[in-house]
Design a protein around this motif. Structure first.
Motif, PDB file in Angstrom:
ATOM      1  N   ALA A  44      36.623  40.188  54.286  1.00 40.15           N
ATOM      2  CA  ALA A  44      36.745  41.159  53.195  1.00 40.15           C
ATOM      3  C   ALA A  44      38.169  41.681  53.096  1.00 40.15           C
ATOM      4  O   ALA A  44      38.736  41.762  51.998  1.00 40.15           O
ATOM      5  CB  ALA A  44      35.757  42.306  53.395  1.00 40.15           C
ATOM      6  N   VAL A  47      40.438  38.910  51.582  1.00 40.76           N
ATOM      7  CA  VAL A  47      40.217  38.678  50.150  1.00 40.76           C
ATOM      8  C   VAL A  47      40.745  39.850  49.328  1.00 40.76           C
ATOM      9  O   VAL A  47      41.394  39.641  48.298  1.00 40.76           O
ATOM     10  CB  VAL A  47      38.723  38.404  49.857  1.00 40.76           C
ATOM     11  N   VAL A  48      40.519  41.084  49.781  1.00 43.88           N
ATOM     12  CA  VAL A  48      41.032  42.241  49.033  1.00 43.88           C
ATOM     13  C   VAL A  48      42.562  42.247  49.067  1.00 43.88           C
ATOM     14  O   VAL A  48      43.210  42.556  48.067  1.00 43.88           O
ATOM     15  CB  VAL A  48      40.439  43.567  49.555  1.00 43.88           C
ATOM     16  N   ILE A  54      40.099  43.788  43.238  1.00 41.82           N
ATOM     17  CA  ILE A  54      38.866  43.014  43.080  1.00 41.82           C
ATOM     18  C   ILE A  54      37.676  43.976  43.084  1.00 41.82           C
ATOM     19  O   ILE A  54      37.698  45.007  43.765  1.00 41.82           O
ATOM     20  CB  ILE A  54      38.754  41.959  44.209  1.00 41.82           C
ATOM     21  N   GLN A  56      33.584  44.878  43.828  1.00 36.73           N
ATOM     22  CA  GLN A  56      32.714  44.583  44.964  1.00 36.73           C
ATOM     23  C   GLN A  56      31.830  43.367  44.709  1.00 36.73           C
ATOM     24  O   GLN A  56      31.598  42.564  45.612  1.00 36.73           O
ATOM     25  CB  GLN A  56      31.869  45.816  45.286  1.00 36.73           C
ATOM     26  N   THR A  58      32.530  40.722  42.848  1.00 32.77           N
ATOM     27  CA  THR A  58      33.365  39.524  42.966  1.00 32.77           C
ATOM     28  C   THR A  58      33.711  39.260  44.429  1.00 32.77           C
ATOM     29  O   THR A  58      33.734  38.110  44.875  1.00 32.77           O
ATOM     30  CB  THR A  58      34.630  39.672  42.105  1.00 32.77           C
ATOM     31  N   LEU A  59      33.968  40.321  45.195  1.00 28.98           N
ATOM     32  CA  LEU A  59      34.208  40.173  46.631  1.00 28.98           C
ATOM     33  C   LEU A  59      33.001  39.526  47.295  1.00 28.98           C
ATOM     34  O   LEU A  59      33.153  38.597  48.099  1.00 28.98           O
ATOM     35  CB  LEU A  59      34.511  41.531  47.276  1.00 28.98           C
ATOM     36  N   THR A  70      27.521  43.254  51.534  1.00 35.89           N
ATOM     37  CA  THR A  70      28.911  43.517  51.149  1.00 35.89           C
ATOM     38  C   THR A  70      29.151  45.013  51.048  1.00 35.89           C
ATOM     39  O   THR A  70      30.185  45.511  51.505  1.00 35.89           O
ATOM     40  CB  THR A  70      29.250  42.835  49.810  1.00 35.89           C
TER      41      THR A  70
END
Length: 161
Positions: A44, A47-48, A54, A56, A58-59, A70
């Motif tokens: 996480a 990716v952020v 982004i 949540q 899409t994460l 998530t």
């Protein structure tokens, strides 16, 4: 229906993958030490970091998790002061995720440990075997993605040229 007399569980791919996952998580956590970042939290954070702002949902698709899991990961990262939820300017109901300066620092500390863990996981294999293993794992993950409880959405990658 016949009952098989003997099935060697150690020769079943699902069992071997589960064991490898246990081993990989153990190595990862050992390398992280006092930073105590889990593989999901690391994913996480990365990716952020790669996609500031982004949302949540899409994460969740990017790291192949369901929405509630998530949410828990984001809650824990927010509680550690590493991540913030901000209101999206174009949609006041949407929340964008961004790393805090402390989150950027935690990620910078985590990357070397993550890389050491990856090296240790693959260390029993020769370089050629490592490449082949990763190629085959990618085939299995890609071809079976739709069968997951939380399929990953392929990230858009920059193209060369």
């Amino acid at each position: 229906m016949e009952n098989p007399e003997f099935i060697d569980i150690d020769l079943q791919p699902g069992h071997a993958i589960r064991r490898l996952h246990q081993i990989a998580v153990g190595i990862f956590m050992q390398e992280m030490g006092e930073l105590s970042v889990t593989p999901l939290q690391y994913g996480a954070l990365q990716v952020v970091h790669n996609q500031p702002g982004i949302d949540q949902r899409t994460l969740a698709r990017a790291i192949a998790l369901d929405a509630s899991t998530t949410g828990g990961v984001v809650d824990r990262l927010e509680a550690r002061g590493w991540l913030e939820r901000r209101t999206a300017p174009e949609d006041r109901r949407a929340r964008q995720l961004v790393l805090t300066p402390a989150g950027e620092q935690a990620l910078a500390q985590a990357v070397p440990a993550m890389l050491r863990a990856q090296t240790q996981i693959l260390a029993p294999l020769t370089p050629r075997q490592q490449a082949e293993f990763m190629r085959l794992v990618q085939v299995l993950v890609t071809q079976n993605n739709a069968l997951s409880r939380a399929p990953a959405e392929a990230p858009s990658r920059p193209t060369a040229g």
